[in-house]
Write an enzyme that holds these catalytic residues in place. Sequence first.
Site: not given
Ligand code: TNX
Length: 464
Positions: A276
């Site tokens: 992300e």
């Molecule tokens: C996505 S899954 C994220 C996290 C968040 C989560 C909440 C991923 C690798 N990153 O930063 O905490 O969603 O559901």
Amino acid sequence: MPYPASVTRLEQGFTLEPGDAVTSEEPAVAAQLVSGVRADTGLELTTGPAGRIRLDLDASQAGAEGYELTVGPDGARISAATPEGLFRGAQTFRQLARERVLPGVRISDRPRYAWRGAMLDVARHFRPVADVKRFVDLMAAYKLNVLHLHLTDDQGWRIAVPGWPNLTTVGASTEVGGGPGGFYTAADYREIVRYAQERFVRVVPEVDVPGHTNAALAAHPELTCDGVAPEPYTGIKVGFSALCPGKPETARFLADVLKELAALTPGRHLHIGGDEVEKLSEREYAQIVELAAQAVTANGKEVVGWQEAGATALPPNALVQYWQTNGGPEVVERAVARGAKVIMSPASRVYLDMKYDDTTRIGQTWAGTTEVDDAYDWDPATLIDGIGDDRIEGVEMALWTETVVTMNDVELLTFPRLPAIAEVAWTPQSQRSFDAFAARLAPMATVWDRWGVDYHRSPRIAWP
Ligand code: TNX
């Protein structure tokens, strides 16, 4: 539970009596069996010679984690090639011992996947060492073997690193919602590793870079491009932070952090995050991820990264962790083509922070709601076209903790999905069906009550 690879009923079993002895050349595993049965039933077994319950090392048994468990009129015998195999078999024995009248049975068992993990996010809300140990106990009872600790994120930095003091004095002092945060000293972390190791669970630490780094940037503004510390962050947005590409401090930071994690971690794997990131170009992103991966390799460890990291030049033995249900497969396929293996963590199945249904008092819904049958009813080998068991290292559930404040909250979201996903990771697909699982799951509530574990009373299960 998880259901074994092969179960054969025999004519006659035996009835456990208080004081029955567990005999083994592996006294630590025998002692854990005694305390496990006590925790599950209140029944007091002992350890000692010539007991009716024997745990024997036997080199002819298959695989490090495989075991055979036989119950007959004279007692029970678990045999395995390794202490780890005996420990896995002991968890099966604990479940049979719930009834005290043990059925005659021969179980021949081994896991489908080598990596059966649970991720705990201690960054969004910190968890003290005692809570992590309890989480390990819950994992180990269902034969999970990897504890992935998500140690750093925008809202907090949870591990001390020599030479970077503000990571703990500043970076650790926040969490989601404005609570006090916290961090692990090297001694704390080693204690978690030791406790987990005793239960044949290995710890995989994650330091999430280059995004999810606001806490580090606030603590050490030399890691930002303009040298200005951002405000501490206690909300739940993602994607807004990043280390500064091309700065020598960034390289030094990654080298120091990963060197310390490698020194503290006996296991082979270090997780470098990589998810992300919205603030960097593809090239900048790849440059930082590759620096982190090189630091892992330089310290003799192997790289794990979230699926996005699969777009970069990771070492050929890297593991990529698939999490997105949409848009994710391509980048995973590319990494696999270059030699990587995959850890399956599809959000709509194994994200423990998703609500069970609209009435769940905590949790998120961006990947949908996930009842226990959703968590159970999928086959890792048919998730991504062309990626079958030969390219799948295993399965990992993930508990992100934006909405998870107490240990009670942890338990509510984890049970009963943990045993469901443990079975996805352990049991051959041909032996799995939700109805059979549901029937075996229901009576477990009695044990969870004894453990004092909170759980979701799913309407899909006929609880006692
Ligand atoms: C996505 S899954 C994220 C996290 C968040 C989560 C909440 C991923 C690798 N990153 O930063 O905490 O969603 O559901």
